[in-house]
Design a protein around this motif. Structure first.
Motif, short mmCIF file in Angstrom:
data_model
loop_
_atom_site.label_atom_id
_atom_site.label_comp_id
_atom_site.label_asym_id
_atom_site.label_seq_id
_atom_site.Cartn_x
_atom_site.Cartn_y
_atom_site.Cartn_z
N LEU A 34 -56.73 16.31 13.38
CA LEU A 34 -55.77 16.11 12.28
C LEU A 34 -54.66 17.14 12.39
N LEU A 35 -55.02 18.39 12.60
CA LEU A 35 -54.02 19.45 12.70
C LEU A 35 -53.11 19.22 13.91
N VAL A 36 -53.71 18.84 15.01
CA VAL A 36 -52.90 18.61 16.20
C VAL A 36 -51.94 17.45 15.98
N LEU A 38 -50.62 16.62 13.22
CA LEU A 38 -49.54 17.09 12.35
C LEU A 38 -48.47 17.81 13.18
N VAL A 39 -48.93 18.63 14.10
CA VAL A 39 -47.98 19.34 14.97
C VAL A 39 -47.24 18.33 15.84
N SER A 42 -44.58 16.69 13.81
CA SER A 42 -43.44 17.59 13.59
C SER A 42 -42.61 17.73 14.87
N ALA A 43 -43.30 17.87 15.97
CA ALA A 43 -42.58 18.03 17.24
C ALA A 43 -41.78 16.78 17.56
N VAL A 46 -38.65 16.69 15.56
CA VAL A 46 -37.64 17.58 16.14
C VAL A 46 -37.06 16.95 17.39
N CYS A 85 -39.69 27.12 19.09
CA CYS A 85 -40.31 25.98 18.42
C CYS A 85 -40.62 26.31 16.98
N ASP A 86 -40.88 27.57 16.72
CA ASP A 86 -41.15 27.95 15.33
C ASP A 86 -39.87 27.92 14.53
N GLU A 89 -38.06 24.57 13.66
CA GLU A 89 -38.69 23.86 12.56
C GLU A 89 -38.35 24.50 11.23
N SER A 90 -38.18 25.80 11.24
CA SER A 90 -37.92 26.44 9.95
C SER A 90 -36.58 26.00 9.39
N GLN A 95 -41.48 19.14 7.06
CA GLN A 95 -42.59 18.80 6.18
C GLN A 95 -42.40 17.44 5.55
N GLU A 98 -40.28 17.12 2.54
CA GLU A 98 -38.83 17.17 2.66
C GLU A 98 -38.23 15.81 2.93
N ARG B 285 -41.70 29.11 6.64
CA ARG B 285 -41.95 27.77 7.16
C ARG B 285 -41.77 27.75 8.66
N PHE B 287 -43.18 25.53 12.49
CA PHE B 287 -43.78 24.40 13.12
C PHE B 287 -45.27 24.30 12.83
#
Lengths: 274, 454
Positions: A34-36, A38-39, A42-43, A46, A85-86, A89-90, A95, A98, B285, B287
């Motif tokens: 699930l977490l993967v 989500l990433v 998001s990726a 982007v 990558c961090d 996304e910020s 999310q 958003e 916030r 990734f």
């Protein structure tokens, strides 16, 4: 753009994790997958937005206060690094919370104002019928229904007597995730607004539109098929990527991979297995 | 209401507890056998027994020696009391899945008689084990020889009464109950109720309530599985019963929320009584925000007024009466925030760290990387980083505080973030319920540290 590469890298890493989890001892771990996913989602946002912004720059968008534009110019200030990558996304805020905000923003600027997601999808499908279809996208939709049932039903509850609804019914009733649809809407809106490089962008936009329709069917595709397609696509992509960091839609291999990426519903890969 | 962020102000001196090495258990070998990887650590209610579970499905119980009053300097040691194979690898033929024998959790039952009871669980099956001592055996049977062979009836000319004679202490572990087939997904938590009759078990999507005596039935009290699995957005990561209120339990989620449920409200506790959630800090916030907000452990304080949650980078203390934010937040290893991408690649971002309270709820402890662990003093607003290492293994050697240099010039005795060994992780720690004795599990070793006695 380095951000696109980074997002792409994260996506391939994520897919690798999902794939490896299938062969891990102890069975698929729902939480980790699930977490993967989500990433991965998001990726992908982007990556797609990044891709879109690249085209957008060519189009000289007159949108002011446009979130994508702002982030694009901000991005150029950031030096490439592993933490990109961090930071990307910020600024982008991928999310799910958003999304409604973004969608509102699009609607304000968009001539084709639609009130909800369903209408959005149908608009694309309308366009889709009028544009040329990509053969690769089509292949993925042709997976036989019989192969769908097995992975979907493997996690059937042994303790509880419930019966999961048939995969096909699920696939057809399932709407594509909101952010994905939004970005496609934006693309189509952009396409209608500006006429620059119509041929190239039409082709990409149409294949995206096609994939939107395909997404529903992809939801029910056999996971291993998807991974296989991706595996070969990615190895092809990586070799081409290094040769042409700024690869545009000219490269057919690029298109193939891009379409696969857009095609991918991260939920299906992780969750279908359950 | 308090809303404190604890930072390091000063270390050592004053009334601070100084920790010193007591014992280390496990192989010295650098080559770690996978079966020896410790997967859970738990003191029993008196602190006399310390149980560990490993990836190989074994449980090892250590017992504290009765203290030697004449030599107070000689700290009581923990020695092996019992070892047994709790779970074996299984194969689910229906799903073509192997079920790991790794022990996910051990929970002790409060002691009622001479025997000790504990619950141990792997991904699918919970077992109740009885650990009992035998220090005498019957001798002098009429029909049997001492070795068990039957005597020839013709040779029996007299009768005698068998008597008990002392023997070498033998500790036996026997499975008394097997609670199987209750979970479709992987069990992550078990928790014994204060009523001492029931316990809960939680997997990714469901929480079941069991009676300790009944193995063929369990009640489902929480079910967050969506009708369409593709709509799944969060899973249950941990669950625990309130220490005093037998109707109350909490469960944490992968989204960073904690739900408190009251079983008196309804049979199915899908509707929470309280929802604990802190709004996300938008400046943080990234990734990987969603991953690092996933809660890996939740523990009630002993007094039942607070609960503590552990997510990837921080520990939060919540007042049960305040749902909108924690009363205290401690950063465990904030220097990792800029490394999340790499930690995602090497899978470290999925590590599930546990946390624990000390006996009087004034200090909490949790693990980190490089075999570091953190002691967070709530009352004195101080925190310290210590290391479990073979190099600090001299008897009663005081542990020196460690410092990590996040960036810039590295001072002497500091270690830079890039030098940290991410394969050396401390996920499981336990604190003696009454004394300042802690058990810290590295990959395959168990360290026991005690308070320095002057």
């Amino acid at each position: 753009m380095e951000y696109k590469v980074e997002a792409h890298r994260i996506m391939s890493i994520s897919l690798g994790k999902i794939y490896n989890s299938r062969v891990q001892r102890g069975g698929i771990k729902l939480h980790k997958n699930l977490l993967v996913s989500l990433v991965l989602r998001s990726a992908r946002q982007v990556y797609l937005s990044d891709y879109y912004s690249g085209a957008c720059l060519n189009a000289q968008s007159e949108r002011e206060g446009n979130e994508w534009d702002i982030t694009d110019s901000e991005r150029e200030k950031f030096p490439p690094s592993a933490t990109e990558c961090d930071r990307v996304e910020s600024t982008e805020e991928p999310q799910p919370n958003e999304q409604p905000e973004k969608e509102r923003e699009y609607r304000e600027n968009d001539d084709e104002v639609k009130s909800d997601q369903v209408d959005c999808t149908s608009t694309l499908q309308e366009q889709n019928q009028n544009s040329s279809l990509d053969s690769v996208a089509k292949v993925s939709s042709e997976t036989p229904p019989e192969s769908i049932t097995e992975p979907k039903e493997s996690p059937s509850d042994s303790a509880v007597a419930e019966r999961d609804s048939t995969p096909e019914a699920n696939g057809e009733s399932h709407q594509p995730p909101k952010p994905y649809v939004c970005s496609n809407r934006k693309r189509s809106a952009e396409e209608s607004e500006s006429g620059d490089s119509p041929q190239k962008r039409t082709k990409v936009a149409s294949s995206n539109a096609k994939e939107d329709e395909e997404a529903e069917e992809m939801d029910t595709s056999n996971v291993s098929n998807l991974i296989t397609i991706f595996g070969s696509s990615f190895s092809g992509l990586l070799s081409k990527e290094s040769a042409k960091p700024e690869a545009e839609a000219e490269d057919s291999g690029q298109i193939c991979c891009d379409q696969m990426l857009k095609n991918l519903n991260p939920w299906s890969t992780a969750i279908v297995a359950f | 209401c308090l809303s404190g962020i604890a930072t390091v102000t000063k270390e050592g001196g004053g009334n601070d507890v100084q920790w010193c090495f007591s014992q280390v258990k496990g192989a010295i070998d650098d080559d770690v056998a996978e079966a020896d990887i410790i997967s859970t650590v738990e003191f029993n209610h008196s602190g006399e027994l310390l149980a560990t579970g490993d990836k190989g499905g074994r449980v090892v119980i250590f017992q504290q020696e009765t203290e030697n009053k004449s030599q107070p300097q000689c700290r009581s040691e923990y020695n092996v009391y019992s070892t047994f194979q709790s779970h074996e690898p299984e194969f689910d033929y229906l799903k073509s899945l192997e079920i790991e024998e790794k022990i996910n959790k051990i929970r002790w039952l409060p002691q009622k008689n001479a025997a000790q009871f504990l619950l141990s669980t792997n991904d699918k099956t919970i077992k109740l084990w009885k650990i009992s001592e035998r220090d005498k055996r019957p001798e002098g049977y009429n029909l049997k020889e001492e070795d068990g062979r039957y005597r020839d009836a013709a040779t029996i000319t007299t009768l005698r009464v068998p008597v008990f004679r002392p023997m070498d202490l033998m500790v036996e572990a026997s499975p008394r109950r097997v609670f199987a087939n209750g979970h479709t997904y992987h069990i992550n938590s078990i928790s014994v109720n204060s009523d001492n009759e029931t316990y809960l078990s939680a997997d990714d999507l469901r929480i079941n309530l069991w009676h300790l005596e009944i193995t063929d039935r369990s009640f489902n009290v929480v079910d967050i599985k969506p009708a369409n699995m593709e709509e799944l957005t969060e899973v249950i990561t941990a669950a625990e019963f309130h220490p005093h209120q037998c109707n109350t339990f909490v469960y944490s989620s992968s989204k960073g929320t904690i739900r408190l449920c009251d079983m008196r409200a309804s049979a199915l506790c899908d509707k929470h009584s309280k929802l604990f959630e802190e709004p996300e800090d938008p400046s943080n916030r990234s990734f990987f925000s969603e991953i690092i907000s996933s809660i890996s452990d939740v523990k009630f304080s002993h007094n039942g007024r607070y609960m503590m949650t552990r997510d990837y980078l921080s520990v939060k203390i919540w007042d049960l009466n305040m749902e909108n934010r924690p009363v205290e937040t401690y950063q465990v290893h904030e220097y990792l925030r800029s490394k999340l991408c790499s930690l995602y690649e090497n899978d470290c971002i999925f590590d599930k760290f546990e946390c624990c309270w000390n006996g009087n709820d004034s200090v909490v402890m949790t693990g980190s990387y490089n075999n570091f662990f953190r002691m967070l003093d709530r009352s004195q607003r101080r925190d310290v980083t210590l290391e479990a290492s073979r190099e600090s293994c001299k008897p009663r050697q005081v542990l020196k505080p460690r410092r990590v240099c996040a960036g810039g010039k590295r001072k002497k005795d500091e270690i830079s973030v890039d030098s940290l060994d991410f394969n050396k992780k401390i996920l499981h720690t336990a604190w003696h319920p009454q004394e300042n004795i802690i058990a810290v599990a590295t990959t395959n070793n168990l360290y026991i540290f005690q308070e320095k006695v002057n």
